[in-house]
Motif scaffolding. Sequence first.
Motif, mmCIF file in Angstrom:
data_model
loop_
_atom_site.group_PDB
_atom_site.id
_atom_site.type_symbol
_atom_site.label_atom_id
_atom_site.label_comp_id
_atom_site.label_asym_id
_atom_site.label_seq_id
_atom_site.Cartn_x
_atom_site.Cartn_y
_atom_site.Cartn_z
ATOM 1 N N THR A 1 -29.529 -85.943 -93.337
ATOM 2 C CA THR A 1 -30.193 -87.353 -93.662
ATOM 3 C C THR A 1 -30.957 -87.549 -93.054
ATOM 4 O O THR A 1 -32.364 -86.318 -92.407
ATOM 5 C CB THR A 1 -29.037 -87.901 -92.235
ATOM 6 O OG1 THR A 1 -29.323 -87.021 -90.446
ATOM 7 C CG2 THR A 1 -27.627 -87.521 -92.399
ATOM 8 N N LEU A 2 -31.732 -88.471 -93.605
ATOM 9 C CA LEU A 2 -33.189 -89.095 -93.108
ATOM 10 C C LEU A 2 -33.669 -88.587 -91.484
ATOM 11 O O LEU A 2 -35.004 -87.888 -90.960
ATOM 12 C CB LEU A 2 -33.232 -90.146 -93.668
ATOM 13 C CG LEU A 2 -35.364 -91.233 -93.316
ATOM 14 C CD1 LEU A 2 -35.721 -90.170 -93.470
ATOM 15 C CD2 LEU A 2 -34.673 -92.545 -93.541
ATOM 16 N N PRO A 3 -32.531 -89.650 -90.727
ATOM 17 C CA PRO A 3 -33.333 -89.296 -89.429
ATOM 18 C C PRO A 3 -33.350 -87.582 -89.005
ATOM 19 O O PRO A 3 -33.401 -87.319 -88.357
ATOM 20 C CB PRO A 3 -31.927 -89.839 -88.218
ATOM 21 C CG PRO A 3 -31.249 -90.802 -89.068
ATOM 22 C CD PRO A 3 -31.972 -90.352 -90.903
ATOM 23 N N ASP A 4 -32.199 -87.046 -88.943
ATOM 24 C CA ASP A 4 -32.159 -85.492 -89.497
ATOM 25 C C ASP A 4 -33.624 -85.149 -89.346
ATOM 26 O O ASP A 4 -34.563 -83.782 -88.636
ATOM 27 C CB ASP A 4 -31.294 -84.780 -89.677
ATOM 28 C CG ASP A 4 -29.541 -84.245 -89.685
ATOM 29 O OD1 ASP A 4 -29.832 -84.921 -88.261
ATOM 30 O OD2 ASP A 4 -28.681 -84.618 -90.411
ATOM 31 N N LEU A 5 -34.148 -85.444 -90.438
ATOM 32 C CA LEU A 5 -35.941 -84.586 -91.485
ATOM 33 C C LEU A 5 -36.333 -85.644 -89.988
ATOM 34 O O LEU A 5 -37.532 -84.540 -89.715
ATOM 35 C CB LEU A 5 -35.717 -85.474 -92.682
ATOM 36 C CG LEU A 5 -34.984 -84.522 -93.948
ATOM 37 C CD1 LEU A 5 -35.134 -84.857 -95.168
ATOM 38 C CD2 LEU A 5 -35.137 -83.108 -94.203
ATOM 39 N N VAL A 6 -37.163 -86.373 -90.202
ATOM 40 C CA VAL A 6 -37.523 -86.660 -89.166
ATOM 41 C C VAL A 6 -37.251 -86.470 -87.738
ATOM 42 O O VAL A 6 -38.436 -85.936 -87.410
ATOM 43 C CB VAL A 6 -37.130 -88.790 -89.086
ATOM 44 C CG1 VAL A 6 -38.575 -89.572 -88.127
ATOM 45 C CG2 VAL A 6 -37.344 -88.716 -90.203
#
Length: 161
Positions: free
Chosen positions: A47-52
């Motif tokens: 997910t985007l939060p995981d990447l960030v």
Amino acid sequence: MLPSAAPSPDTAHWTPPRRPECSCPEHEEDLADLVLPSTEPGEPPTTLPDLVAANALGVLLAEPRDRWLEIHDESDSGPARLGPFHWGLWLGDEARSCYDDDSERSLDQALLDRPGVERVEWMEREEFLVGAPTLCASGLVAAMARTLADPRVRAAGPPTA
């Protein structure tokens, strides 16, 4: 390509837009549930939060020396300038499984398709310069997340009968 020695006067006073003055169609927090498929067999999506959180997707203001690039060719017309670039964007190793180098559409081309993105220069494997004067940093993160979610940035599968 070599960085230009001095910024152009038309970008010297640019300041990044802030909400609500930016033109971003969406921002990072709007995409908290966006699932980014993996190109690695057996690897779960991310997910985007995981990447960030993994520091695998981020945006900073472009360094003044990177606002304009000089392109040297063999013509007699001299160096050409490419820019302006407003943002430096990076992808870490964790994002690497979200796209394929042999895909139908390259990552820089797909990012250029996003609203508000005017130019993209893929500098190194994980670094991009982006000309997007009306996008805020959060909006550019969202634009790259949408780019990573685009199926065209993953290798096309076998043809279906």
